[in-house]
Scaffold this active site. Structure first.
Site, PDB file in Angstrom:
ATOM      1  N   SER A   1       0.876  -1.010  -0.272  1.00  0.00           N
ATOM      2  CA  SER A   1      -0.015  -0.270   0.065  1.00  0.00           C
ATOM      3  C   SER A   1       0.715   1.183  -0.054  1.00  0.00           C
ATOM      4  O   SER A   1       0.507   2.376  -0.169  1.00  0.00           O
ATOM      5  CB  SER A   1      -0.867  -0.037   1.155  1.00  0.00           C
ATOM      6  OG  SER A   1       0.033  -0.111   2.401  1.00  0.00           O
ATOM      7  N   CYS A   2       2.284   1.129   0.191  1.00  0.00           N
ATOM      8  CA  CYS A   2       3.076   2.352   0.093  1.00  0.00           C
ATOM      9  C   CYS A   2       3.805   2.612  -1.020  1.00  0.00           C
ATOM     10  O   CYS A   2       3.608   3.707  -1.708  1.00  0.00           O
ATOM     11  CB  CYS A   2       3.750   2.028   1.612  1.00  0.00           C
ATOM     12  SG  CYS A   2       2.790   2.276   3.008  1.00  0.00           S
ATOM     13  N   PHE A   3       4.725   1.645  -1.348  1.00  0.00           N
ATOM     14  CA  PHE A   3       5.781   2.023  -2.409  1.00  0.00           C
ATOM     15  C   PHE A   3       5.136   2.506  -3.586  1.00  0.00           C
ATOM     16  O   PHE A   3       5.585   3.710  -3.812  1.00  0.00           O
ATOM     17  CB  PHE A   3       6.696   0.959  -2.517  1.00  0.00           C
ATOM     18  CG  PHE A   3       7.837   0.445  -1.386  1.00  0.00           C
ATOM     19  CD1 PHE A   3       7.904   1.228  -0.464  1.00  0.00           C
ATOM     20  CD2 PHE A   3       8.797  -0.305  -1.974  1.00  0.00           C
ATOM     21  CE1 PHE A   3       8.946   1.108   0.693  1.00  0.00           C
ATOM     22  CE2 PHE A   3       9.728  -0.629  -0.925  1.00  0.00           C
ATOM     23  CZ  PHE A   3       9.965   0.125   0.185  1.00  0.00           C
TER      24      PHE A   3
ATOM     25  N   ASP B   1       3.298   5.922  -3.161  1.00  0.00           N
ATOM     26  CA  ASP B   1       4.032   7.002  -2.766  1.00  0.00           C
ATOM     27  C   ASP B   1       5.026   7.504  -3.860  1.00  0.00           C
ATOM     28  O   ASP B   1       5.102   8.610  -3.905  1.00  0.00           O
ATOM     29  CB  ASP B   1       5.047   6.578  -1.563  1.00  0.00           C
ATOM     30  CG  ASP B   1       4.212   6.394  -0.298  1.00  0.00           C
ATOM     31  OD1 ASP B   1       2.931   6.812  -0.167  1.00  0.00           O
ATOM     32  OD2 ASP B   1       4.642   6.144   0.827  1.00  0.00           O
TER      33      ASP B   1
END
Ligand code: NAD
Length: 445
Positions: free
Chosen positions: A278-280, A283
């Site tokens: 859910s981040c890399f 982001d």
């Protein structure tokens, strides 16, 4: 300290449980009544090692969950904003952060005591000072720096190791509009003695988080680009190449006694079927979009994302080299979570791989030690069945695609040994010894 955490997802819940364990009085707030009920019954809505035990231990004494936003904020000294900040296809979606800021501002209107609002969500540089702070001032009718403080405290926990990472952080970044805000963060995190603490302004704190994630994502795509060239040239195995790269003493220092240390970040210099989560992805994409806004095209990061988006397809192209027609082919997909240790499937490379297999009418068996129910929610198709264990998953198939680096999958060679028909194993994580199974293929081989 009395704190309210707004948004009780992966970050909010882990932060809440761990801060309660450290002795703070924590109220976790969420709009999702089911989640709140589960937490109050001692059940963790997400899988993370050790989380449920700590939740049960602190429930009622130091921790509770609620949907009652107003009471939670008014009764506490500091609020952490930990709601999602998805990528909307064009740029970061700050709507959850904005909504929560408006709600907090309305509570602050009625609150006489000084309150500190801290953004923990990952937000592009400038958000805390230029979006959150003005909303708080406007809705409260009060003045930041006098009636309340505004800070930014990025979170670096890794899913799968979230509780350990929170309890034993490598760094804690305190962003703050002024000293009083930073002092409040010092008090909140004073109980974490060992960690390096960095005090800075809000924009820098925001950027540290993006720079950290973008660096790791870049290392992964770099390794994958090298891996893909190794495959194209032939007679080179990227695993051997990366082993040679890791032996550079600037990456793996040699201690005076001759022992060599391999720092954790060398694991990002390994080939595979790409990063997810859910981040890399979100982001890096958000930073690219933010760069554009500031007339700074992020050329390197654009390529990092492009390489990553193509990488799951490498597993399928290896499969197609062996089986040009996938229709009716029995294929096992091993690993559905985006990485081991979590049931989170957001951005998992398993998703595009399964979608493509289904589109080509392959018959899929899927197995993951913990992400089964999340996967069942995503794929409702007669051509996919979910196995109860690894043993069942590897039986009677033409090919096995290894997508998540779960420790349990190291048992594959042993499980395959006695089968009459040996499936081809396509190792999307290069985690098995290539000599350990009869028919082995892998990224970068
Ligand atoms: P998540 O989607 O798991 O949780 C967000 C929670 O916020 C949900 O439970 C949702 O119901 C709740 N919510 C939404 N609107 C709300 C509102 N108005 N009031 C109260 N609750 C509300 O998200 P997450 O993975 O915990 O991520 C949160 C932030 O932390 C994101 O910015 C993310 O980039 C960042 N982050 C995540 C990780 C990670 O490993 N997941 C690590 C570091 C940073």
């Amino acid at each position: 300290m009395k704190i309210s955490i707004i948004g009780t997802g992966h970050v909010g819940l882990v932060s809440g449980v761990c801060l309660a364990e450290k002795g703070h009085q924590v109220i976790c707030v969420d709009v999702d009544q089911d989640k709140v009920n589960q937490i109050n019954q001692g059940t963790s809505p997400i899988y993370e090692k050790g989380l449920e035990d700590l939740l049960k231990k602190n429930l009622d004494s130091n921790l509770r969950a609620t949907t009652e936003f107003y009471r939670a904020v008014i009764e506490t000294d500091l609020s952490l904003i930990a709601v999602g900040t998805p990528f909307d296809g064009t740029e970061i979606d700050l709507s959850f952060v904005e909504t929560v800021s408006r709600h907090i501002g309305k509570v602050l209107k009625d609150k006489d005591a000084y309150h500190v609002v801290v953004v923990k969500s990952t937000v592009v540089p400038g958000t805390t000072d230029e979006v959150v702070l003005p909303i708080l001032e406007e809705t409260s009718g009060k003045t930041a720096g006098i009636d309340f403080g505004v800070g930014m405290n990025p979170e670096f926990l890794r899913e799968g190791e979230a509780v350990h990472d929170f309890m034993f952080p490598d760094r804690i970044v305190f962003g703050g509009m002024d000293q009083r805000t930073i002092d409040a963060l010092e008090e909140l995190y004073g109980v974490f003695d060992g960690a390096d603490k960095l005090r800075t302004n809000n924009k820098t704190a925001e950027m540290i988080k993006y720079a950290s994630n973008s660096l790791l994502a870049t290392m992964i795509s770099f390794s994958n680009e090298i891996a893909n060239l190794c495959s194209a040239i032939g007679d080179i195995d990227v695993v051997d190449v990366m082993e040679g790269v890791h032996l550079d003493k600037r990456l793996s220092p040699i201690l005076p006694d001759g022992e060599r240390i391999f720092p954790g970040f060398t694991t990002f210099l390994e080939a595979g079927c790409g990063f997810g989560g859910s981040c890399f992805p979100k982001d890096v994409k958000a930073l690219i979009a933010h760069g554009k806004r500031h007339d700074r095209p992020m050329r390197l990061l654009n390529e990092v994302m492009r390489i990553n988006e193509e990488q799951p397809r490498k597993v399928l192209s290896i499969l197609k080299n062996h089986f040009p027609r996938l229709e009716g082919l029995r294929v096992t997909v091993l690993g559905l979570a985006f990485k081991p240790g979590t049931d989170d499937m957001r951005g998992s490379p398993a998703i595009p791989i399964i979608k493509e297999l289904l589109a080509q009418n392959a018959l899929i068996k899927a197995y993951d030690p913990v992400a089964k129910s999340n996967a069942q929610g995503l794929f409702n198709d007669d051509n996919i069945s979910f196995c109860k264990d690894l043993d069942d998953a590897v039986q009677n198939v033409h090919a096995i695609l290894l997508i998540t680096r779960w420790e349990e999958f190291k048992k594959i060679p042993e499980l395959l040994r006695d089968l009459d028909q040996q499936p081809i194993v396509i190792d999307g994580r290069r985690m098995l010894d290539k000599r350990s199974v009869a028919r082995y293929e892998g990224i970068g081989l």
